[in-house]
Design an enzyme around this catalytic site. Structure first.
Site, mmCIF file in Angstrom:
data_model
loop_
_atom_site.group_PDB
_atom_site.id
_atom_site.type_symbol
_atom_site.label_atom_id
_atom_site.label_comp_id
_atom_site.label_asym_id
_atom_site.label_seq_id
_atom_site.Cartn_x
_atom_site.Cartn_y
_atom_site.Cartn_z
ATOM 1 N N ASN A 36 23.269 -107.939 -59.716
ATOM 2 C CA ASN A 36 22.751 -109.065 -58.957
ATOM 3 C C ASN A 36 22.072 -110.067 -59.889
ATOM 4 O OD1 ASN A 36 20.586 -109.446 -56.006
ATOM 5 N ND2 ASN A 36 21.847 -110.905 -57.067
ATOM 6 N N LYS A 80 23.531 -97.961 -49.626
ATOM 7 C CA LYS A 80 23.094 -97.676 -50.994
ATOM 8 C C LYS A 80 21.641 -97.209 -50.933
ATOM 9 C CE LYS A 80 21.735 -99.658 -55.362
ATOM 10 N NZ LYS A 80 21.266 -100.883 -56.022
ATOM 11 N N GLY A 134 17.003 -105.529 -63.357
ATOM 12 C CA GLY A 134 16.678 -106.916 -63.683
ATOM 13 C C GLY A 134 16.321 -107.176 -65.124
#
Length: 274
Positions: free
Chosen positions: A225, A116, A177
């Site tokens: 994530n 990635k 995030g």
């Protein structure tokens, strides 16, 4: 669409035949997860198992996958024999650093070529530097890497990355995030409609409904994530995300009703006697 067609499509989906295909390899799971930010390796393993993910990203610069013999090794819990590892170039700000990181990952993982690519523009937004991304992608493709590439939600950039040889394009939904969800669904939908490679939303998902929306837009998958690892209960959130991705995919395949300004009766009145 006939009843037989709908029935066959539903059966295919429920039996796991609705596969995500990346560079010719089929995956039953459309949720991809990261391996960072968990409190320990045990939580990493439990959350990964609960997510049902088959592809797990690894930040090579921040995670030990064998380069440090005296530290816990992620591969002890996320085994390459069970999961497809996706080394990523997180925290790389130049094409040279990203290419060097991919080469190191290939060496550590015995010739593994699926990576990635993300080349960041600045530390505050973590938005991609597209010019450096193009340079890195060109080099990696020439060296035989199979590149899934992180980008912004620009349809023109996404198409160019596909044309340059990316095996999957991964537009952000919102900053990495941030948990802000899908900020520009129209651009994501446009990217999906113009693509001939898998499109996976990468970054910005905060909760299960965000993942479902991404899939309802027609995305082939979602990578996350922080949304899982930073939840109060990461293992439970991983389970929720798995269900959301599956539900969103089924809703996309089913085809939603059109949006209307006014009410439409649930029960038809044609042919009634009153």
């Amino acid at each position: 669409m006939s009843i037989a067609t709908v029935s066959a499509q539903t059966t295919s989906t429920q039996s796991g035949n609705d596969s995500l295909v990346i560079d010719g390899v089929e995956y039953n799971a459309r949720l991809l997860t990261g391996s960072g930010k968990y409190k320990d390796l045990e939580e990493t393993l439990l959350a990964t198992e609960a997510s049902g993910a088959q592809i797990v990203t690894v930040a090579v610069r921040r995670t030990n996958i064998g380069q440090n013999n005296d530290e816990p090794n992620l591969l002890d819990v996320i085994s390459p024999e069970k999961y497809t590892l996706l080394p990523n170039t997180a925290m790389c700000y130049t094409a040279d650093d990203a290419v060097r990181t991919c080469r190191m990952a290939r060496e550590l993982l015995d010739g593994h070529n699926l990576v990635k690519l993300e080349v960041l523009g600045d530390e505050k937004t973590l938005y991609p530097d597209l010019q450096q991304t193009y340079v890195a992608l060109e080099t990696l493709v020439k060296e035989g890497f199979k590149v899934m590439v992180y980008t912004n939600d620009d349809p023109i950039a996404a198409k160019r990355l596909e044309d340059m040889g990316a095996v999957a394009v991964m537009p952000l939904a919102a900053p990495i995030g941030s948990g802000l969800g899908i900020r520009n669904p129209y651009n994501i939908r446009t990217i999906v409609e113009n693509a001939n490679v898998p499109i996976l939303v990468d970054a910005g998902v905060g909760t299960a409904s965000d993942a479902a929306i991404a899939m309802e837009l027609g995305c082939d998958g979602v990578l996350m994530n922080t949304a899982i690892a930073a939840a109060d209960n990461p293992v439970l959130m991983a389970s929720a995300m798995k269900k959301a991705v599956e539900a969103g995919r089924e809703a996309y395949l089913a085809g939603r009703i059109p949006r209307k300004r006014f009410a439409s009766a649930s029960s038809p009145i044609d042919g009634t006697f009153f």
